[in-house]
Design a protein around this motif. Structure first.
Motif, short mmCIF file in Angstrom:
data_model
loop_
_atom_site.label_atom_id
_atom_site.label_comp_id
_atom_site.label_asym_id
_atom_site.label_seq_id
_atom_site.Cartn_x
_atom_site.Cartn_y
_atom_site.Cartn_z
N ALA A 11 0.82 -1.06 -0.13
CA ALA A 11 -0.11 -0.09 -0.02
C ALA A 11 0.97 1.30 -0.11
O ALA A 11 0.56 2.21 -0.70
N GLY A 12 2.09 1.12 0.66
CA GLY A 12 2.82 2.35 0.68
C GLY A 12 3.91 2.37 -0.32
O GLY A 12 4.64 3.34 -0.66
N LEU A 13 3.97 1.38 -1.24
CA LEU A 13 5.21 1.30 -2.17
C LEU A 13 4.82 2.51 -3.32
O LEU A 13 5.88 3.00 -3.48
N ALA A 14 3.80 2.77 -3.83
CA ALA A 14 3.64 3.96 -4.72
C ALA A 14 4.06 5.38 -4.22
O ALA A 14 4.93 6.29 -4.81
N THR A 15 3.92 5.45 -2.96
CA THR A 15 4.11 6.64 -2.42
C THR A 15 5.59 6.81 -2.17
O THR A 15 6.35 7.76 -2.51
N ARG A 16 6.25 5.77 -1.80
CA ARG A 16 7.79 5.60 -1.73
C ARG A 16 8.26 5.76 -3.10
O ARG A 16 9.53 6.31 -3.04
N LEU A 17 7.82 5.05 -4.08
CA LEU A 17 8.43 5.01 -5.30
C LEU A 17 8.44 6.44 -6.03
O LEU A 17 9.21 7.01 -6.70
N GLN A 18 7.07 7.14 -5.90
CA GLN A 18 7.21 8.49 -6.04
C GLN A 18 8.27 9.51 -5.88
O GLN A 18 8.77 10.40 -6.47
N PHE A 19 8.59 9.41 -4.51
CA PHE A 19 9.56 10.24 -3.88
C PHE A 19 11.15 9.56 -4.11
O PHE A 19 12.14 10.31 -3.53
N ALA A 20 11.24 8.69 -4.82
CA ALA A 20 12.60 7.83 -4.83
C ALA A 20 13.40 8.58 -5.76
O ALA A 20 12.80 8.81 -7.11
N PRO A 21 14.62 9.04 -5.56
CA PRO A 21 15.57 9.79 -6.54
C PRO A 21 15.78 8.82 -7.90
O PRO A 21 16.01 7.84 -7.79
N LEU A 22 15.51 9.42 -8.92
CA LEU A 22 16.21 8.75 -10.17
C LEU A 22 17.68 8.87 -10.26
O LEU A 22 18.38 9.81 -9.87
N ALA A 23 18.47 7.56 -10.64
CA ALA A 23 19.92 7.37 -10.71
C ALA A 23 20.22 8.70 -11.79
O ALA A 23 19.64 8.88 -12.66
N GLU A 24 21.65 9.31 -11.39
CA GLU A 24 22.03 10.11 -12.43
C GLU A 24 22.26 9.68 -13.99
O GLU A 24 22.11 10.50 -14.67
N ASP A 25 22.51 8.35 -13.94
CA ASP A 25 22.82 7.99 -15.43
C ASP A 25 21.47 7.35 -16.04
O ASP A 25 21.63 6.86 -17.33
N VAL A 26 20.25 7.63 -15.66
CA VAL A 26 18.96 7.61 -16.42
C VAL A 26 18.88 8.57 -17.67
O VAL A 26 19.03 9.76 -17.31
N PRO A 27 18.92 7.99 -18.72
CA PRO A 27 18.82 8.75 -19.87
C PRO A 27 17.55 10.01 -19.73
O PRO A 27 16.38 9.58 -19.12
N ALA A 28 17.84 11.10 -20.27
CA ALA A 28 16.56 12.09 -20.22
C ALA A 28 15.21 11.52 -20.77
O ALA A 28 14.46 12.05 -19.93
N PRO A 29 15.30 11.16 -21.79
CA PRO A 29 13.84 10.51 -22.52
C PRO A 29 13.18 9.71 -21.40
O PRO A 29 12.28 9.62 -21.18
N LEU A 30 13.97 9.00 -20.54
CA LEU A 30 13.43 7.94 -19.70
C LEU A 30 13.05 8.73 -18.28
O LEU A 30 11.92 8.23 -17.78
#
Length: 169
Positions: free
Chosen positions: A75-94
Motif C-alpha cells: 500500500a505504501g509502495l507507490a508513495t515511496r516510489l514517487q519520491f525515490a530519486p532517479l539515478a543520475e545515469d538514467v537517460p533524459a527521455p526515460l
C-alpha cells in the motif's frame, strides 16, 4: 534450486551477516520495519515479496501475521516510489517518461478522490435530509401523543369520581 531461491538465500545470508535476523533462540516476531527492509531487498534482487518468500528469508512467521504486514508494504509502495530519486545515469527521455507517468497517476488519483468526495457530499446531504424528516416526524408524533393524553388534572378528577362512586359516604 531456482535462481529466485538463490536470491532469497543470499538476502538471508546478508541479513545474518548484518545481525538483522534474530538467532534461533530468539523467537522475536517480525516487525513491519524488518518486513519492509526484507521486501525492498527482494525487489532489488528481482524477486516479488510474498508471504512464503518472506518466511524463507526470515526463517519463520505466521502467514496470518505476515499477510497484513505485506499488504501495508504494498500500500505504501507507490508513495515511496514517487519520491525515490532517479539515478543520475538514467537517460533524459526515460526521466521525462517517468515524470509523465507520475503526473498521469497523480491526475488519476486526484480524479478518483474528487469523485469519492462528491459521492460523500451527496450521501451527507441525503443523510441530513433524512435526519430533518425524522426530526419533523418525531415532533409531529410527540405533538399527537401530547394532544391524545389527558391532562393531569382530569386524571385526578376522574380518579376522585371513581373513588367517590365506589365508597359510600
Amino acid at each position: 534450486m531456482p535462481p529466485e531461491d538463490d536470491a532469497l538465500w543470499a538476502i538471508r545470508e546478508e541479513l545474518i551477516g548484518e545481525g538483522r535476523l534474530p538467532g534461533a533462540q530468539m523467537r522475536a516476531p517480525l516487525e513491519q520495519a524488518q518486513l519492509d527492509d526484507i521486501a525492498w531487498r527482494m525487489l532489488r534482487a528481482g524477486v516479488q515479496p510474498t508471504v512464503e518468500s518472506l518466511r524463507t528469508v526470515y526463517g519463520r512467521g505466521s502467514p496470518n501475521r505476515l499477510h497484513p504486514m505485506l499488504r501495508r508494504f504494498y500500500a505504501g509502495l507507490a508513495t515511496r516510489l514517487q519520491f525515490a530519486p532517479l539515478a543520475e545515469d538514467v537517460p533524459a527521455p526515460l526521466r521525462q517518461l517517468w515524470l509523465q507517468a507520475l503526473d498521469l497517476a497523480m491526475d488519476a488519483v486526484a480524479a478518483k478522490h474528487a469523485a469519492q468526495a462528491e459521492d460523500l457530499r451527496k450521501r451527507e446531504a441525503e443523510l441530513d435530509r433524512r435526519e430533518a424528516a425524522l426530526a419533523l416526524h418525531l415532533a409531529e408524533a410527540s405533538a399527537h401523543a401530547v394532544a391524545a393524553e389527558p391532562s393531569p388534572p382530569r386524571k385526578r378528577e376522574s380518579a376522585r369520581r371513581i373513588g367517590n362512586e365506589r365508597s359510600p359516604d
